[in-house]
Design a protein around this motif. Structure first.
Motif, mmCIF file in Angstrom:
data_model
loop_
_atom_site.group_PDB
_atom_site.id
_atom_site.type_symbol
_atom_site.label_atom_id
_atom_site.label_comp_id
_atom_site.label_asym_id
_atom_site.label_seq_id
_atom_site.Cartn_x
_atom_site.Cartn_y
_atom_site.Cartn_z
ATOM 1 N N ASP A 43 -31.812 -5.218 19.999
ATOM 2 C CA ASP A 43 -30.696 -4.741 20.843
ATOM 3 C C ASP A 43 -29.457 -4.218 19.558
ATOM 4 O O ASP A 43 -28.760 -3.336 20.768
ATOM 5 C CB ASP A 43 -29.900 -6.138 21.136
ATOM 6 N N HIS A 44 -29.323 -4.725 18.309
ATOM 7 C CA HIS A 44 -28.524 -3.625 17.986
ATOM 8 C C HIS A 44 -28.397 -3.866 16.478
ATOM 9 O O HIS A 44 -29.629 -4.792 16.092
ATOM 10 C CB HIS A 44 -26.587 -4.397 18.390
ATOM 11 N N PRO A 45 -27.898 -3.251 15.722
ATOM 12 C CA PRO A 45 -28.150 -3.141 14.270
ATOM 13 C C PRO A 45 -26.931 -4.012 13.347
ATOM 14 O O PRO A 45 -25.600 -4.192 14.127
ATOM 15 C CB PRO A 45 -27.604 -1.258 13.824
ATOM 16 N N ALA A 46 -27.602 -4.480 12.903
ATOM 17 C CA ALA A 46 -26.510 -5.930 11.487
ATOM 18 C C ALA A 46 -26.760 -4.707 9.981
ATOM 19 O O ALA A 46 -28.227 -4.614 9.834
ATOM 20 C CB ALA A 46 -27.197 -6.500 11.593
ATOM 21 N N LEU A 47 -25.386 -4.797 9.918
ATOM 22 C CA LEU A 47 -25.546 -4.505 8.067
ATOM 23 C C LEU A 47 -25.158 -5.721 7.514
ATOM 24 O O LEU A 47 -24.517 -6.521 7.711
ATOM 25 C CB LEU A 47 -24.028 -3.561 8.143
ATOM 26 N N GLN A 48 -25.811 -5.457 6.365
ATOM 27 C CA GLN A 48 -25.244 -6.829 4.693
ATOM 28 C C GLN A 48 -25.537 -6.274 4.025
ATOM 29 O O GLN A 48 -26.425 -5.466 3.578
ATOM 30 C CB GLN A 48 -27.039 -7.905 5.440
ATOM 31 N N PRO A 49 -24.653 -6.583 3.141
ATOM 32 C CA PRO A 49 -25.019 -6.358 1.883
ATOM 33 C C PRO A 49 -26.231 -6.652 1.143
ATOM 34 O O PRO A 49 -26.475 -7.693 1.668
ATOM 35 C CB PRO A 49 -23.695 -7.358 1.112
ATOM 36 N N ALA A 50 -26.762 -6.158 0.329
ATOM 37 C CA ALA A 50 -27.647 -6.113 -0.446
ATOM 38 C C ALA A 50 -28.120 -6.842 -1.828
ATOM 39 O O ALA A 50 -26.670 -6.739 -2.406
ATOM 40 C CB ALA A 50 -28.750 -5.029 -0.332
ATOM 41 N N PRO A 51 -28.798 -7.362 -1.742
ATOM 42 C CA PRO A 51 -28.778 -7.908 -3.826
ATOM 43 C C PRO A 51 -28.858 -5.865 -4.223
ATOM 44 O O PRO A 51 -29.522 -5.773 -4.479
ATOM 45 C CB PRO A 51 -30.368 -8.733 -3.729
ATOM 46 N N GLU A 52 -28.615 -6.587 -5.434
ATOM 47 C CA GLU A 52 -28.519 -5.318 -6.408
ATOM 48 C C GLU A 52 -29.618 -4.683 -6.642
ATOM 49 O O GLU A 52 -30.657 -5.244 -6.657
ATOM 50 C CB GLU A 52 -27.680 -5.868 -7.954
ATOM 51 N N GLY A 53 -29.422 -3.543 -6.546
ATOM 52 C CA GLY A 53 -30.710 -2.695 -6.967
ATOM 53 C C GLY A 53 -31.224 -2.873 -5.317
ATOM 54 O O GLY A 53 -31.942 -1.671 -5.049
ATOM 55 N N ASP A 102 -23.185 -13.873 7.293
ATOM 56 C CA ASP A 102 -24.358 -14.961 6.740
ATOM 57 C C ASP A 102 -24.668 -15.644 7.437
ATOM 58 O O ASP A 102 -26.081 -15.912 7.099
ATOM 59 C CB ASP A 102 -23.735 -15.774 4.841
ATOM 60 N N ASP A 103 -24.722 -16.842 8.035
ATOM 61 C CA ASP A 103 -25.320 -17.435 8.659
ATOM 62 C C ASP A 103 -26.235 -17.376 9.207
ATOM 63 O O ASP A 103 -26.905 -18.176 9.990
ATOM 64 C CB ASP A 103 -24.392 -18.930 9.113
ATOM 65 N N PHE A 104 -26.089 -15.976 9.529
ATOM 66 C CA PHE A 104 -27.325 -15.477 10.860
ATOM 67 C C PHE A 104 -29.167 -14.547 10.275
ATOM 68 O O PHE A 104 -29.430 -14.061 10.317
ATOM 69 C CB PHE A 104 -26.308 -14.478 12.028
ATOM 70 N N ALA A 105 -28.460 -15.129 8.608
ATOM 71 C CA ALA A 105 -29.529 -14.030 7.390
ATOM 72 C C ALA A 105 -30.720 -14.007 7.864
ATOM 73 O O ALA A 105 -32.047 -13.646 7.118
ATOM 74 C CB ALA A 105 -29.125 -14.030 6.024
ATOM 75 N N ASP A 106 -30.950 -15.068 8.736
ATOM 76 C CA ASP A 106 -32.708 -16.184 8.896
ATOM 77 C C ASP A 106 -32.673 -15.686 9.797
ATOM 78 O O ASP A 106 -33.685 -16.034 10.522
ATOM 79 C CB ASP A 106 -32.700 -17.167 7.808
ATOM 80 N N LEU A 107 -32.451 -15.172 10.636
ATOM 81 C CA LEU A 107 -32.717 -14.670 12.131
ATOM 82 C C LEU A 107 -34.819 -14.548 12.060
ATOM 83 O O LEU A 107 -34.532 -13.674 11.682
ATOM 84 C CB LEU A 107 -32.029 -14.094 13.146
ATOM 85 N N PRO A 108 -35.003 -15.054 13.075
ATOM 86 C CA PRO A 108 -36.318 -14.283 12.887
ATOM 87 C C PRO A 108 -36.607 -13.431 14.216
ATOM 88 O O PRO A 108 -37.545 -12.773 13.737
ATOM 89 C CB PRO A 108 -37.331 -15.667 13.742
ATOM 90 N N GLU A 109 -35.731 -13.184 14.722
ATOM 91 C CA GLU A 109 -35.841 -11.459 14.666
ATOM 92 C C GLU A 109 -35.119 -10.639 14.223
ATOM 93 O O GLU A 109 -34.480 -8.885 14.728
ATOM 94 C CB GLU A 109 -34.811 -11.858 16.380
ATOM 95 N N LEU A 110 -34.473 -10.261 13.328
ATOM 96 C CA LEU A 110 -34.294 -9.459 12.314
ATOM 97 C C LEU A 110 -35.589 -8.337 12.087
ATOM 98 O O LEU A 110 -36.609 -9.230 10.840
ATOM 99 C CB LEU A 110 -33.446 -10.491 10.948
ATOM 100 N N ILE A 111 -34.802 -7.564 11.901
ATOM 101 C CA ILE A 111 -36.341 -6.239 11.466
ATOM 102 C C ILE A 111 -35.743 -5.369 10.426
ATOM 103 O O ILE A 111 -34.628 -4.897 10.929
ATOM 104 C CB ILE A 111 -36.830 -5.489 12.824
ATOM 105 N N ASP A 112 -36.338 -5.314 8.786
ATOM 106 C CA ASP A 112 -35.476 -4.892 8.224
ATOM 107 C C ASP A 112 -36.028 -2.994 8.211
ATOM 108 O O ASP A 112 -36.843 -2.739 9.035
ATOM 109 C CB ASP A 112 -35.633 -4.970 6.391
#
Length: 130
Positions: A43-53, A102-112
């Motif tokens: 539906d839409h993109p979501a930008l997320q800070p990544a772990p280092e590297g 942050d509280d949505f980081a485990d959404l099952p519908e997230l596709i990297d």
């Protein structure tokens, strides 16, 4: 007026572009390589800070947006899983941008979709595959 990094529906041709109130287009923009990009249920993109590297540079568009337009038009239309934050840009500047809460980081519908580098590239790839 503040710079706003858009990487989804607010970009030119997107379903939310009309909500930016004719904000001047500053130009194409790329983030620092410190983010992951996700599709939220296609539906839409979501930008997320990544772990280092583990981050990558993400492409989008930069606009000079009026704070009133941001507050009254664009932000109310954003999905609940996104929040306004500061995004580091490749040129060393910072801009406002929508980021995954942050509280949505485990959404099952997230596709990297980071490997695509942008929402547009991901959408083009999924359209070609159909």
């Amino acid at each position: 007026m503040v710079h706003m990094f858009l990487n989804g529906g607010g970009m030119k041709g997107g379903n939310l572009h009309h909500l930016i109130g004719g904000a001047p287009f500053v130009g194409p923009a790329t983030t620092l390589p410190i983010y992951r990009l996700h599709s939220v249920g296609d539906d839409h993109p979501a930008l997320q800070p990544a772990p280092e590297g583990e981050g990558a540079a993400i492409e989008g568009e930069l606009y000079d947006i009026d704070l009133t337009v941001l507050r009254t038009s664009l932000l109310p239309a954003e999905p609940a899983d996104l929040e306004l934050g500061v995004v580091g840009m490749a040129d060393g500047t910072e801009a406002l941008g929508m980021r995954l809460r942050d509280d949505f980081a485990d959404l099952p519908e997230l596709i990297d979709i980071t490997a695509h580098g942008s929402w547009r590239a991901y959408r083009a790839a999924t359209t070609e595959a159909s």
